[in-house]
Write a protein that holds these residues in place. Structure first.
Motif, PDB file in Angstrom:
ATOM      1  N   THR A  44     -21.581  26.236  42.727  1.00 59.66           N
ATOM      2  CA  THR A  44     -22.896  26.431  42.137  1.00 59.66           C
ATOM      3  C   THR A  44     -23.895  25.513  42.845  1.00 59.66           C
ATOM      4  O   THR A  44     -23.623  24.323  43.034  1.00 59.66           O
ATOM      5  CB  THR A  44     -22.873  26.088  40.640  1.00 59.66           C
ATOM      6  N   ASP A  46     -26.634  22.842  43.843  1.00 58.90           N
ATOM      7  CA  ASP A  46     -26.854  21.544  43.196  1.00 58.90           C
ATOM      8  C   ASP A  46     -28.052  21.545  42.250  1.00 58.90           C
ATOM      9  O   ASP A  46     -28.011  20.916  41.187  1.00 58.90           O
ATOM     10  CB  ASP A  46     -27.036  20.453  44.255  1.00 58.90           C
ATOM     11  N   LYS A  49     -27.033  22.760  38.869  1.00 56.02           N
ATOM     12  CA  LYS A  49     -26.223  21.777  38.140  1.00 56.02           C
ATOM     13  C   LYS A  49     -27.087  20.628  37.623  1.00 56.02           C
ATOM     14  O   LYS A  49     -26.920  20.165  36.484  1.00 56.02           O
ATOM     15  CB  LYS A  49     -25.097  21.254  39.040  1.00 56.02           C
ATOM     16  N   CYS A  52     -28.968  21.534  34.497  1.00 49.90           N
ATOM     17  CA  CYS A  52     -28.089  21.514  33.323  1.00 49.90           C
ATOM     18  C   CYS A  52     -27.832  20.081  32.865  1.00 49.90           C
ATOM     19  O   CYS A  52     -27.852  19.789  31.657  1.00 49.90           O
ATOM     20  CB  CYS A  52     -26.786  22.223  33.652  1.00 49.90           C
ATOM     21  N   TRP A 242     -19.714  29.292  34.067  1.00 52.33           N
ATOM     22  CA  TRP A 242     -20.819  28.919  33.188  1.00 52.33           C
ATOM     23  C   TRP A 242     -20.956  29.891  32.028  1.00 52.33           C
ATOM     24  O   TRP A 242     -21.508  29.541  30.991  1.00 52.33           O
ATOM     25  CB  TRP A 242     -22.130  28.893  33.980  1.00 52.33           C
ATOM     26  N   GLY A 275     -29.844  25.764  33.082  1.00 52.36           N
ATOM     27  CA  GLY A 275     -29.342  26.023  34.427  1.00 52.36           C
ATOM     28  C   GLY A 275     -29.736  27.414  34.896  1.00 52.36           C
ATOM     29  O   GLY A 275     -30.046  27.622  36.075  1.00 52.36           O
TER      30      GLY A 275
END
Length: 395
Positions: A44, A46, A49, A52, A242, A275
């Motif tokens: 995923t 950066d 992430k 999130c 996710w 995210g």
């Protein structure tokens, strides 16, 4: 132990059964090259992430509205306007834990016992499973290799009856990688309008397209009002774990689907939704790089399979699957079908693929044998796996 009768009608996803078999063999010390699972082998990005993580630190850890947080629904509506060219409103968006629940909830909300639902065959096995589960009648629409795994328009017309309630589309398509043309979609739109049908358009691979433009049936005149557009983040942004997806549909149906979310999952994990906002609004270069790499792997896989005696493989228009015809290879090896070939490759040569039987019941007239390979793995694995298949199928 007695279970409800309806459980006998519920199918499964055979890819996970093969994955379990691969895991068991690896635990026994076998080296298995797997082309079985349809999951991007990229991380995923950066910035998704980090968004999130920020949401967690900001204590976005409480319940969210069942249809999704307003900020994400707004961003999805804008994304649909930009990518499909249709007006979309946040009230028409429902966010779900993965895209698969949109399929599950939409069929529950619209299909009564005895209603017929036309679905692509071969296809994602959960289509047929959920149709049967609600008491509907699944009507398979054969996909034709000679048309690069699109459907025959006259065959589709012949399948529509007074009991037909819905047509399911998947483009780009799993397992074949086929891509429906605008002309194909226009046939579906014509039938939907003439017979007052719903269309569930599974567009989860819409960003992974190689040949020609992607067209959503929702963008055709008069079709937004009768289309459930299914999409998500798993494939495009390598966010399979996710569990974040969404549907876009008429607002009245969105209310019913959100009520089903309330009755089942309550809501999607709140911080994960932030995210999703970052995925749609942030840099898209990681997606472009991933698709470029898939394009290169596609060529490796198609060229490599076509060089193996007894195998013929069409270049897929999208997704990250190839669906080679292995009829002659099965015949030469004395194997009954693609399932027997799948077991032979796995246990004798350490290569995992999926058989045709993992993607729905075969039509009576279907005589060709196929397997599906995912090229969501490294070029090195593709090269080594092809070498093993070549050795396994050598005359």
């Amino acid at each position: 132990m007695r279970f409800a009768e309806r459980m006998a009608r519920l199918g499964t996803e055979n890819a996970f059964e093969v994955l379990a078999e691969v895991t068991r063999l690896r635990a026994e010390g076998r080296e298995i090259i797997s082309f079985a699972i349809g999951e991007p082998d990229f991380d995923t990005p950066d910035h998704i992430k980090e968004a999130c993580i920020r949401a967690l630190r900001d204590n976005q850890t409480h319940y969210a509205p069942s249809a999704g947080i307003p900020q994400l629904r707004q961003v999805i509506a804008e994304h649909i306007r930009d990518t499909r060219g249709i007006a979309a409103d946040p009230e028409e968006v429902v966010v779900t834990p993965g895209a698969k629940p949109i399929l599950y909830f939409a069929i529950h909300a619209l299909v009564d016992p005895g209603d017929e639902v036309i679905y692509p065959n071969p296809g994602f096995p959960i289509y047929e499973s959920v149709i049967r589960f609600v008491g509907g009648t699944p009507v398979p629409l054969p996909l034709v290799e000679e048309r690069d795994f699109a459907f025959d328009a006259e065959r589709l017309r012949s399948l529509v009856t007074p009991r037909t309630k819905m047509i399911i589309l998947n483009s780009p398509h799993n397992p074949t990688g086929g891509l429906l043309s605008r002309a194909d979609l226009e046939v579906v739109a014509e039938l939907a309008a003439a017979h007052d049908l719903w269309v569930l358009s599974d567009e989860i691979y819409s960003r992974i397209v190689y040949d020609g433009p992607f067209t959503s049936i929702a963008s055709l005149p008069g079709m937004k009002e009768r289309t459930i557009l299914l999409d998500g983040f798993s494939k495009t942004y390598a966010m399979t774990g996710w569990r974040l997806g969404y549907g876009v549909m008429p607002a009245a149906l969105a209310e019913e689907v959100a009520r089903l979310v309330t009755n089942s999952a309550s809501c999607v994990n709140t911080f994960v939704q932030y995210g999703g906002i970052a995925a749609l609004t942030g840099p898209q270069e990681p997606v472009d790089r991933m698709v470029a790499e898939f394009r290169a792997r596609r060529k490796m896989m198609v060229d490599g399979l076509n060089a193996i005696p007894g195998v013929s493989c069409r270049a897929p228009g999208g997704a990250f699957y190839v669906y080679p015809n292995v009829t002659r290879a099965c015949q030469r090896l004395g194997l009954a079908d693609g399932r027997a070939l799948q077991q032979y490759l796995l246990h004798e040569h350490g290569v995992a693929v999926l058989p045709r039987t993992a993607f729905g019941s075969r039509a009576a007239e279907e005589t060709e044998e196929y397997v599906r390979l995912s090229y969501a793995t490294s070029r090195e694995n593709i090269e080594r796996g092809l070498a093993r298949i070549r050795n396994a199928l050598a005359p």
